[in-house]
Design a protein around this motif. Structure first.
Motif, short mmCIF file in Angstrom:
data_model
loop_
_atom_site.label_atom_id
_atom_site.label_comp_id
_atom_site.label_asym_id
_atom_site.label_seq_id
_atom_site.Cartn_x
_atom_site.Cartn_y
_atom_site.Cartn_z
N TRP A 62 0.86 -1.25 0.06
CA TRP A 62 0.15 0.07 0.02
C TRP A 62 0.96 1.13 -0.15
N THR A 63 0.13 2.24 -0.34
CA THR A 63 0.89 3.77 -0.58
C THR A 63 0.24 4.67 0.48
N MET A 64 0.94 5.58 1.05
CA MET A 64 0.13 6.66 1.96
C MET A 64 0.90 7.60 2.16
N VAL A 65 0.28 8.80 2.54
CA VAL A 65 0.93 10.07 2.58
C VAL A 65 0.97 10.07 3.97
N TRP A 66 1.85 10.82 4.54
CA TRP A 66 2.31 10.90 6.04
C TRP A 66 2.84 12.21 6.58
N GLN A 67 2.23 12.85 7.36
CA GLN A 67 3.16 14.30 7.76
C GLN A 67 3.20 14.22 9.53
N CYS A 68 4.18 14.92 10.11
CA CYS A 68 4.27 15.11 11.47
C CYS A 68 4.97 16.21 11.74
N SER A 69 4.52 16.84 12.84
CA SER A 69 5.16 18.13 13.55
C SER A 69 6.32 17.70 14.23
N GLU A 70 7.16 18.93 14.73
CA GLU A 70 8.32 18.65 15.13
C GLU A 70 8.34 17.83 16.32
N GLY A 71 9.51 16.98 16.46
CA GLY A 71 9.64 16.12 17.73
C GLY A 71 10.79 15.06 17.47
N MET A 72 10.99 14.25 18.52
CA MET A 72 11.99 13.17 18.28
C MET A 72 11.19 12.00 18.90
N PHE A 73 11.32 10.87 18.10
CA PHE A 73 10.77 9.65 18.72
C PHE A 73 11.55 8.39 18.10
N ASN A 74 11.15 7.43 18.38
CA ASN A 74 11.67 6.05 17.97
C ASN A 74 10.67 5.44 17.13
#
Length: 151
Positions: free
Chosen positions: A46-58
């Protein structure tokens, strides 16, 4: 699910919240949103679009994932990779079982291509079947059309 042989989608779509596992967050309050754009008939890709705001994560990968950075920037690091910055146009591949530490700088928007890994024996059987099919069924009967063919 569509049975069309060719499908298309736009990356400018409405996204829904896709929260990051809280125990994975290292710093900040990253807010993620996503939308599935396309899915294979068997559901294994599958194909998706994803966005995220600032931060740090595993992030822990349980499928193969290839990403194309569309906007923003990230710094990725892992046990085997020193911190590396990625910008729009960069492509990164994560194998099933990988782990990466993400540092989203401001925001990031990516196009992601997922593929669920098949057991080795099943993958071998499918490749063998495909090879036999290509050998037995002539190309003209497989409805393959060359892009260079003017007809």
């Amino acid at each position: 699910m569509s049975r069309a042989l060719i499908e298309a989608a736009q990356t400018a779509v409405d996204l829904t919240p896709s929260p990051i596992e809280s125990s994975w967050i290292i710093k900040g309050n990253p807010a993620a949103h996503s939308a599935v754009l396309l899915k294979s008939t068997d559901g294994l890709a599958w194909t998706m679009v994803w966005q995220c705001s600032e931060g740090m994560f595993n992030w822990y990968y349980d499928v193969d994932e290839t990403i194309l950075i569309l906007e923003g920037s990230i710094v990725l690091e892992s046990d085997t990779m020193s911190p590396t910055r990625y910008l729009p146009g960069d492509v990164i591949y994560f194998k099933d079982g990988a782990h990466a530490k993400w540092h989203v700088e401001g925001h990031v928007r990516k196009l992601a291509f997922f593929r669920r890994t098949q057991p080795v024996l099943l993958g071998f059987a499918l490749r063998a079947f495909s090879k036999i099919k290509r050998t037995v069924v002539p190309a003209r009967k497989r409805r393959v059309v060359s892009l260079m063919d003017p007809h």
